[in-house]
Design a protein around this motif. Sequence first.
Motif, mmCIF file in Angstrom:
data_model
loop_
_atom_site.group_PDB
_atom_site.id
_atom_site.type_symbol
_atom_site.label_atom_id
_atom_site.label_comp_id
_atom_site.label_asym_id
_atom_site.label_seq_id
_atom_site.Cartn_x
_atom_site.Cartn_y
_atom_site.Cartn_z
ATOM 1 N N GLU A 189 0.679 -1.359 0.418
ATOM 2 C CA GLU A 189 -0.486 -0.081 0.231
ATOM 3 C C GLU A 189 1.466 1.289 0.052
ATOM 4 O O GLU A 189 1.883 1.915 1.322
ATOM 5 C CB GLU A 189 -0.929 0.049 1.499
ATOM 6 C CG GLU A 189 -1.818 1.284 1.175
ATOM 7 C CD GLU A 189 -2.595 1.197 2.621
ATOM 8 O OE1 GLU A 189 -3.150 2.226 2.740
ATOM 9 O OE2 GLU A 189 -2.871 0.584 3.425
ATOM 10 N N TYR A 190 0.772 2.048 -1.104
ATOM 11 C CA TYR A 190 1.100 3.643 -0.906
ATOM 12 C C TYR A 190 0.118 4.507 -1.133
ATOM 13 O O TYR A 190 -0.178 3.925 -2.854
ATOM 14 C CB TYR A 190 2.635 3.141 -1.960
ATOM 15 C CG TYR A 190 3.367 3.874 -2.037
ATOM 16 C CD1 TYR A 190 3.821 5.139 -0.508
ATOM 17 C CD2 TYR A 190 4.401 4.462 -2.420
ATOM 18 C CE1 TYR A 190 4.924 6.492 -1.109
ATOM 19 C CE2 TYR A 190 5.258 5.573 -2.817
ATOM 20 C CZ TYR A 190 5.394 6.559 -1.723
ATOM 21 O OH TYR A 190 6.416 6.972 -2.047
ATOM 22 N N HIS A 191 0.749 5.458 -1.036
ATOM 23 C CA HIS A 191 -0.558 6.619 -1.992
ATOM 24 C C HIS A 191 -0.078 8.305 -0.841
ATOM 25 O O HIS A 191 1.153 8.038 -0.225
ATOM 26 C CB HIS A 191 -1.716 6.246 -1.288
ATOM 27 C CG HIS A 191 -2.181 6.020 0.031
ATOM 28 N ND1 HIS A 191 -2.193 6.465 1.157
ATOM 29 C CD2 HIS A 191 -2.551 4.788 0.272
ATOM 30 C CE1 HIS A 191 -2.394 6.029 1.922
ATOM 31 N NE2 HIS A 191 -2.895 4.891 1.452
ATOM 32 N N LEU A 226 -4.482 5.234 -4.412
ATOM 33 C CA LEU A 226 -5.881 6.230 -4.432
ATOM 34 C C LEU A 226 -6.365 6.470 -3.141
ATOM 35 O O LEU A 226 -7.440 6.037 -2.877
ATOM 36 C CB LEU A 226 -6.921 6.288 -6.127
ATOM 37 C CG LEU A 226 -6.434 6.259 -7.215
ATOM 38 C CD1 LEU A 226 -7.568 5.906 -8.304
ATOM 39 C CD2 LEU A 226 -5.258 7.342 -7.248
ATOM 40 N N ALA A 227 -5.877 5.401 -2.034
ATOM 41 C CA ALA A 227 -6.419 5.643 -1.008
ATOM 42 C C ALA A 227 -7.692 4.972 -0.946
ATOM 43 O O ALA A 227 -8.847 5.337 -0.088
ATOM 44 C CB ALA A 227 -6.377 6.638 -0.195
ATOM 45 N N LEU A 277 -9.554 10.514 -1.384
ATOM 46 C CA LEU A 277 -8.643 11.815 -1.240
ATOM 47 C C LEU A 277 -9.593 12.767 -2.066
ATOM 48 O O LEU A 277 -9.068 14.226 -2.151
ATOM 49 C CB LEU A 277 -7.746 12.052 -3.128
ATOM 50 C CG LEU A 277 -6.622 10.048 -2.541
ATOM 51 C CD1 LEU A 277 -6.233 9.815 -3.619
ATOM 52 C CD2 LEU A 277 -5.942 10.673 -1.507
ATOM 53 N N ALA A 278 -10.934 12.680 -2.528
ATOM 54 C CA ALA A 278 -11.752 13.258 -3.305
ATOM 55 C C ALA A 278 -11.909 15.043 -1.779
ATOM 56 O O ALA A 278 -12.600 15.662 -2.552
ATOM 57 C CB ALA A 278 -13.000 13.187 -3.844
ATOM 58 N N ASP A 279 -11.636 14.574 -0.863
ATOM 59 C CA ASP A 279 -12.211 15.894 0.558
ATOM 60 C C ASP A 279 -10.853 16.302 0.364
ATOM 61 O O ASP A 279 -10.719 17.306 1.509
ATOM 62 C CB ASP A 279 -12.923 14.691 1.534
ATOM 63 C CG ASP A 279 -14.135 14.720 1.234
ATOM 64 O OD1 ASP A 279 -15.044 14.460 0.614
ATOM 65 O OD2 ASP A 279 -14.200 13.367 2.273
ATOM 66 N N SER A 280 -9.666 15.962 0.091
ATOM 67 C CA SER A 280 -8.786 16.966 0.239
ATOM 68 C C SER A 280 -8.732 18.275 -0.509
ATOM 69 O O SER A 280 -8.351 18.117 -1.463
ATOM 70 C CB SER A 280 -7.273 15.921 0.060
ATOM 71 O OG SER A 280 -6.204 16.949 0.255
ATOM 72 N N VAL A 324 -3.859 14.009 -9.955
ATOM 73 C CA VAL A 324 -3.305 13.971 -8.972
ATOM 74 C C VAL A 324 -2.217 13.410 -8.120
ATOM 75 O O VAL A 324 -0.774 13.486 -8.217
ATOM 76 C CB VAL A 324 -3.187 15.735 -8.620
ATOM 77 C CG1 VAL A 324 -2.467 15.555 -6.892
ATOM 78 C CG2 VAL A 324 -3.856 16.513 -8.760
ATOM 79 N N ALA A 325 -2.435 12.496 -7.207
ATOM 80 C CA ALA A 325 -2.129 11.619 -6.578
ATOM 81 C C ALA A 325 -1.456 10.440 -7.560
ATOM 82 O O ALA A 325 0.043 9.704 -6.593
ATOM 83 C CB ALA A 325 -3.317 10.892 -5.751
ATOM 84 N N LEU A 326 -1.931 10.118 -8.290
ATOM 85 C CA LEU A 326 -1.356 8.639 -8.880
ATOM 86 C C LEU A 326 -0.631 9.264 -9.543
ATOM 87 O O LEU A 326 1.044 8.653 -9.894
ATOM 88 C CB LEU A 326 -2.670 8.495 -10.254
ATOM 89 C CG LEU A 326 -1.982 7.784 -10.943
ATOM 90 C CD1 LEU A 326 -1.978 5.811 -10.434
ATOM 91 C CD2 LEU A 326 -3.256 7.090 -11.996
ATOM 92 N N LYS A 327 -0.158 10.552 -10.151
ATOM 93 C CA LYS A 327 1.019 10.987 -10.993
ATOM 94 C C LYS A 327 1.915 11.475 -10.108
ATOM 95 O O LYS A 327 2.898 10.803 -10.481
ATOM 96 C CB LYS A 327 0.541 12.645 -11.134
ATOM 97 C CG LYS A 327 1.698 13.008 -12.770
ATOM 98 C CD LYS A 327 2.403 12.367 -13.193
ATOM 99 C CE LYS A 327 3.891 12.954 -14.300
ATOM 100 N NZ LYS A 327 3.897 13.293 -15.283
ATOM 101 N N TRP A 328 1.773 11.671 -8.693
ATOM 102 C CA TRP A 328 2.913 12.295 -7.482
ATOM 103 C C TRP A 328 3.305 10.506 -7.619
ATOM 104 O O TRP A 328 4.799 10.603 -7.426
ATOM 105 C CB TRP A 328 2.371 12.984 -6.450
ATOM 106 C CG TRP A 328 2.824 12.535 -5.410
ATOM 107 C CD1 TRP A 328 3.618 13.571 -4.701
ATOM 108 C CD2 TRP A 328 3.106 11.824 -3.582
ATOM 109 N NE1 TRP A 328 4.467 13.555 -3.894
ATOM 110 C CE2 TRP A 328 4.144 12.248 -3.459
ATOM 111 C CE3 TRP A 328 2.758 10.626 -3.652
ATOM 112 C CZ2 TRP A 328 4.479 11.434 -1.769
ATOM 113 C CZ3 TRP A 328 3.100 9.695 -2.936
ATOM 114 C CH2 TRP A 328 3.924 10.471 -1.651
#
Length: 277
Positions: free
Chosen positions: A159-161, A186-187, A191-194, A211-215
């Motif tokens: 698990e990594y995000h 994508l947790a 992540l939508a609430d961030s 954004v999270a995936l590209k990071w």
Amino acid sequence: MEDLNTQGIALPRLGLGTYRMDDRSAPAAVENALRLGYRHVDTAAMYGNETGVGAGIAAAGLPRDSLHVTTKVWYDSLTPARIRKSLDESLKKLKLDFVDLYLVHWPAPRMDLPAIFETLVHLREEGLTRAIGVCNFTVPLLRRAVDEIGAPVACNQVEYHVMLDQTPLRRYMVARSMPLIAYCPLAQGNLADSEELTAIGRKHGASAAQVALKWLLEQEGVAAIPKAQRPASQQANLDALKIVLDADDRRLIAGLPKDRRCVDPSFAPEWDKPEAA
């Protein structure tokens, strides 16, 4: 799509995760993903969808050597005979002669690591899998497997995000040119609430999830396997590759909480042992 090279295989950095798909939903999802351009499909014996995944692969009609297929053996089957049986059953369901990567899905208490890896290496030598690896291994477990046993571990899937730090594990793996494959990248949709990720996404015309995936995918040695069943979600993940994050974006992401683990079953290893810190 960029590949990560490890133990003689080329691993596409963005793959299709299939956890929580079943044999009814997997065929269409896998076929569509492959038609969109995905070439990395991840499944497991425990998912109960290998028949459906195999049907989707067959329907797409792509040359076998253009695909990367991963499956896994469940933690209650980590004896030589049961590992072999599990892979045989997976190949029959997938209707494949071999997989590209065969992984230990979870470590088990009192597992015999030398026997496990001896069996996996034999399966690789027999051509039933092109490479072997692990999932959910901590740094101490990887040290035993790689540094002590000398196992040819091609990757560690964990698990990594953006909200879970894996720096110690990544540092160990990068030093050994061992890819980290991020599941739950994508947790699990949390992540939508961030506000921070949403703001970064707005700047780039993208979603917080993109954004999270590209990071993740811009980090050295990291691949990701987001589950995406709908065609729109599959395309959105591909489109995330086009985002160009800047230093300000990364600073905002660095300030997010980094202790939000989504997957922590009762049989999980001790994540936070001092050796892994």
